[in-house]
Motif scaffolding. Structure first.
Motif, PDB file in Angstrom:
ATOM      1  N   GLY A   1      26.340  88.233   8.459  1.00 29.25           N
ATOM      2  CA  GLY A   1      26.774  86.916   8.021  1.00 29.25           C
ATOM      3  C   GLY A   1      25.704  86.172   7.263  1.00 29.25           C
ATOM      4  N   SER A   2      26.136  85.332   6.319  1.00 33.22           N
ATOM      5  CA  SER A   2      25.252  84.438   5.580  1.00 33.22           C
ATOM      6  C   SER A   2      25.610  83.017   5.986  1.00 33.22           C
ATOM      7  CB  SER A   2      25.423  84.643   4.074  1.00 33.22           C
ATOM      8  OG  SER A   2      24.471  83.912   3.331  1.00 33.22           O
ATOM      9  N   LEU A   3      24.657  82.303   6.583  1.00 31.57           N
ATOM     10  CA  LEU A   3      24.908  81.025   7.244  1.00 31.57           C
ATOM     11  C   LEU A   3      24.101  79.892   6.607  1.00 31.57           C
ATOM     12  CD1 LEU A   3      25.833  79.280   9.800  1.00 31.57           C
ATOM     13  CD2 LEU A   3      23.687  80.069  10.837  1.00 31.57           C
ATOM     14  N   LEU A   4      24.758  78.771   6.367  1.00 34.18           N
ATOM     15  CA  LEU A   4      24.091  77.545   5.929  1.00 34.18           C
ATOM     16  C   LEU A   4      24.468  76.429   6.888  1.00 34.18           C
ATOM     17  CD1 LEU A   4      22.417  75.929   3.850  1.00 34.18           C
ATOM     18  CD2 LEU A   4      24.548  75.505   2.610  1.00 34.18           C
ATOM     19  N   ALA A   5      23.536  76.010   7.720  1.00 33.19           N
ATOM     20  CA  ALA A   5      23.805  74.972   8.714  1.00 33.19           C
ATOM     21  C   ALA A   5      23.852  73.592   8.067  1.00 33.19           C
ATOM     22  CB  ALA A   5      22.723  74.996   9.794  1.00 33.19           C
ATOM     23  N   PRO A   6      24.557  72.647   8.684  1.00 30.60           N
ATOM     24  CA  PRO A   6      24.549  71.266   8.178  1.00 30.60           C
ATOM     25  C   PRO A   6      23.156  70.646   8.279  1.00 30.60           C
ATOM     26  CG  PRO A   6      26.347  71.613   9.740  1.00 30.60           C
ATOM     27  CD  PRO A   6      25.449  72.811   9.827  1.00 30.60           C
ATOM     28  N   VAL A   7      22.900  69.697   7.415  1.00 24.97           N
ATOM     29  CA  VAL A   7      21.640  68.946   7.426  1.00 24.97           C
ATOM     30  C   VAL A   7      21.879  67.610   8.100  1.00 24.97           C
ATOM     31  CG1 VAL A   7      19.916  67.818   5.981  1.00 24.97           C
ATOM     32  CG2 VAL A   7      20.794  70.057   5.344  1.00 24.97           C
ATOM     33  N   ALA A   8      20.941  67.174   8.945  1.00 20.82           N
ATOM     34  CA  ALA A   8      21.048  65.879   9.618  1.00 20.82           C
ATOM     35  C   ALA A   8      20.068  64.897   8.987  1.00 20.82           C
ATOM     36  CB  ALA A   8      20.758  66.028  11.109  1.00 20.82           C
ATOM     37  N   THR A   9      20.594  63.797   8.464  1.00 18.52           N
ATOM     38  CA  THR A   9      19.744  62.769   7.850  1.00 18.52           C
ATOM     39  C   THR A   9      19.935  61.405   8.501  1.00 18.52           C
ATOM     40  OG1 THR A   9      21.452  62.370   6.176  1.00 18.52           O
ATOM     41  CG2 THR A   9      19.697  63.932   5.613  1.00 18.52           C
ATOM     42  N   ASP A  10      21.028  61.224   9.263  1.00 14.19           N
ATOM     43  CA  ASP A  10      21.289  59.975   9.965  1.00 14.19           C
ATOM     44  C   ASP A  10      22.107  60.289  11.213  1.00 14.19           C
ATOM     45  OD1 ASP A  10      23.915  60.460   9.063  1.00 14.19           O
ATOM     46  OD2 ASP A  10      23.687  59.096   7.368  1.00 14.19           O
ATOM     47  N   GLU A  11      22.493  59.248  11.958  1.00 13.35           N
ATOM     48  CA  GLU A  11      23.184  59.466  13.233  1.00 13.35           C
ATOM     49  C   GLU A  11      24.512  60.190  13.043  1.00 13.35           C
ATOM     50  OE1 GLU A  11      24.772  56.908  17.108  1.00 13.35           O
ATOM     51  OE2 GLU A  11      23.360  56.015  15.672  1.00 13.35           O
ATOM     52  N   ALA A  12      25.257  59.824  12.006  1.00 15.37           N
ATOM     53  CA  ALA A  12      26.565  60.452  11.784  1.00 15.37           C
ATOM     54  C   ALA A  12      26.421  61.928  11.445  1.00 15.37           C
ATOM     55  CB  ALA A  12      27.307  59.719  10.662  1.00 15.37           C
ATOM     56  N   SER A  13      25.485  62.254  10.560  1.00 16.60           N
ATOM     57  CA  SER A  13      25.304  63.652  10.191  1.00 16.60           C
ATOM     58  C   SER A  13      24.692  64.449  11.329  1.00 16.60           C
ATOM     59  CB  SER A  13      24.459  63.773   8.920  1.00 16.60           C
ATOM     60  OG  SER A  13      23.176  63.190   9.088  1.00 16.60           O
TER      61      SER A  13
ATOM     62  N   ASP B   1       3.774  65.884  15.159  1.00 18.03           N
ATOM     63  CA  ASP B   1       4.277  64.802  14.309  1.00 18.03           C
ATOM     64  C   ASP B   1       5.780  64.877  14.087  1.00 18.03           C
ATOM     65  OD1 ASP B   1       1.627  64.013  14.027  1.00 18.03           O
ATOM     66  OD2 ASP B   1       1.351  65.157  12.165  1.00 18.03           O
ATOM     67  N   HIS B   2       6.444  65.900  14.620  1.00 14.26           N
ATOM     68  CA  HIS B   2       7.854  66.133  14.271  1.00 14.26           C
ATOM     69  C   HIS B   2       8.768  66.253  15.483  1.00 14.26           C
ATOM     70  CE1 HIS B   2       6.691  66.687  10.097  1.00 14.26           C
ATOM     71  NE2 HIS B   2       5.741  67.512  10.492  1.00 14.26           N
ATOM     72  N   GLN B   3       8.313  65.765  16.642  1.00 12.93           N
ATOM     73  CA  GLN B   3       9.120  65.926  17.847  1.00 12.93           C
ATOM     74  C   GLN B   3      10.412  65.120  17.822  1.00 12.93           C
ATOM     75  OE1 GLN B   3       6.599  66.347  21.617  1.00 12.93           O
ATOM     76  NE2 GLN B   3       5.116  65.438  20.210  1.00 12.93           N
ATOM     77  N   ASP B   4      10.475  64.080  16.990  1.00 17.49           N
ATOM     78  CA  ASP B   4      11.694  63.288  16.856  1.00 17.49           C
ATOM     79  C   ASP B   4      12.351  63.487  15.500  1.00 17.49           C
ATOM     80  OD1 ASP B   4      11.437  62.108  19.426  1.00 17.49           O
ATOM     81  OD2 ASP B   4       9.935  60.705  18.617  1.00 17.49           O
ATOM     82  N   THR B   5      11.929  64.516  14.791  1.00 16.11           N
ATOM     83  CA  THR B   5      12.486  64.799  13.473  1.00 16.11           C
ATOM     84  C   THR B   5      13.682  65.736  13.611  1.00 16.11           C
ATOM     85  OG1 THR B   5      10.286  64.608  12.474  1.00 16.11           O
ATOM     86  CG2 THR B   5      11.986  65.721  11.184  1.00 16.11           C
ATOM     87  N   PRO B   6      14.834  65.402  12.974  1.00 15.47           N
ATOM     88  CA  PRO B   6      15.958  66.344  13.000  1.00 15.47           C
ATOM     89  C   PRO B   6      15.518  67.714  12.502  1.00 15.47           C
ATOM     90  CG  PRO B   6      16.675  64.235  12.135  1.00 15.47           C
ATOM     91  CD  PRO B   6      15.178  64.142  12.280  1.00 15.47           C
ATOM     92  N   GLY B   7      15.908  68.729  13.253  1.00 11.45           N
ATOM     93  CA  GLY B   7      15.465  70.083  12.979  1.00 11.45           C
ATOM     94  C   GLY B   7      14.486  70.578  14.030  1.00 11.45           C
TER      95      GLY B   7
END
Length: 255
Positions: free
Chosen positions: A106-118, A163-169
């Protein structure tokens, strides 16, 4: 069998930077690309259909958004679009699968999270995907999921992780999801099976390779039954097609 996977930030741009010339030199049996940002009719040009490969695309239906591709030397028995999610998010140019005799890639592209809704949409996507992975784990079939997963697993997979513990991803619930994938369901991060180094990254959020902190969000994830079939893994650091680097894996498999 060699599989090359790469999230390309737009396949036309990557092609102009030499992607397909490079791919022609890789002796890959299967190539999985993500984030094409092109509709399938826009790929009606020989450069996007390499000699010696069957070419398959799945676009989002919306210009310049998402899109995945699979190139394979052997003709698949079936091509599957999406994973059957109730909300249809997987059908938005996010997942394409080639089925062979006993192997599916499979070739997979996950959604990106930039705000609460995403972020909520991304959580739902991976909840649905987990249910799908549990379901198919009962099948007498091997799976290799290649793609841009949009998240990193361990501290070794994020440069300056503090520096990224609260960063989406790299949020705690995302790390737990990957823990469940690898520890509870039993799938295997193929690259980490053969490469333990901490400074192996595939993506730079800055948009430029080597600038800012690197992340390892691009993975080939395999069924437990393939754990001992992984022979070689590498991230090619000598190319510059986009903000991601290619993941190259060799398996003791034939299709």
């Amino acid at each position: 069998m060699r599989i090359v996977s790469l999230s390309v930030d737009g396949v036309h741009q990557a092609a102009q930077r030499g992607l397909y010339d490079w791919l022609a030199e890789q002796d890959a049996d299967i190539i999985c690309l993500q984030d094409l940002r092109s509709l399938e009719p826009e790929l009606d040009h020989p450069v996007f259909h390499p000699d010696g490969y069957y070419s398959y695309f799945f676009d989002s239906g919306t210009p310049h958004e998402n899109g995945v591709a699979i190139y394979t030397r052997s003709q698949p028995k079936a091509i599957i679009f999406g994973m059957g999610f109730a909300n249809g998010e997987d059908m938005y140019g996010r997942y394409l699968q080639a089925d062979f005799e006993r192997l599916s890639v499979g070739s997979l592209l996950a959604p990106v999270a930039t705000d609460e809704a995403s972020l909520e949409k991304k959580v739902q996507f991976f909840d649905d995907m987990q249910a799908h992975l549990v379901k198919i784990s009962r099948k007498r079939r091997d799976f290799i999921f290649c793609g841009n997963w949009g998240m990193a697993h361990r501290r070794a997979d994020v440069q300056n992780w503090q520096d990224h513990q609260d960063t989406p991803g790299f949020m705690r619930h995302e790390q737990r999801w990957l823990d469940q994938l690898f520890n509870d369901i039993g799938y295997v991060d193929a690259f980490r099976k053969v490469v333990k180094d901490a400074d192996e990254f595939t993506w730079w959020p800055s948009g430029k390779i080597g600038q800012g902190d690197g992340w390892r969000t691009d993975m080939q994830v395999v069924s437990p039954s393939l754990k001992n079939r992984i022979e070689y893994g590498a991230i090619n650091k000598n190319v510059d097609f986009c903000s991601h680097l290619p993941v190259i894996m060799d398996y003791d498999l034939e299709v």
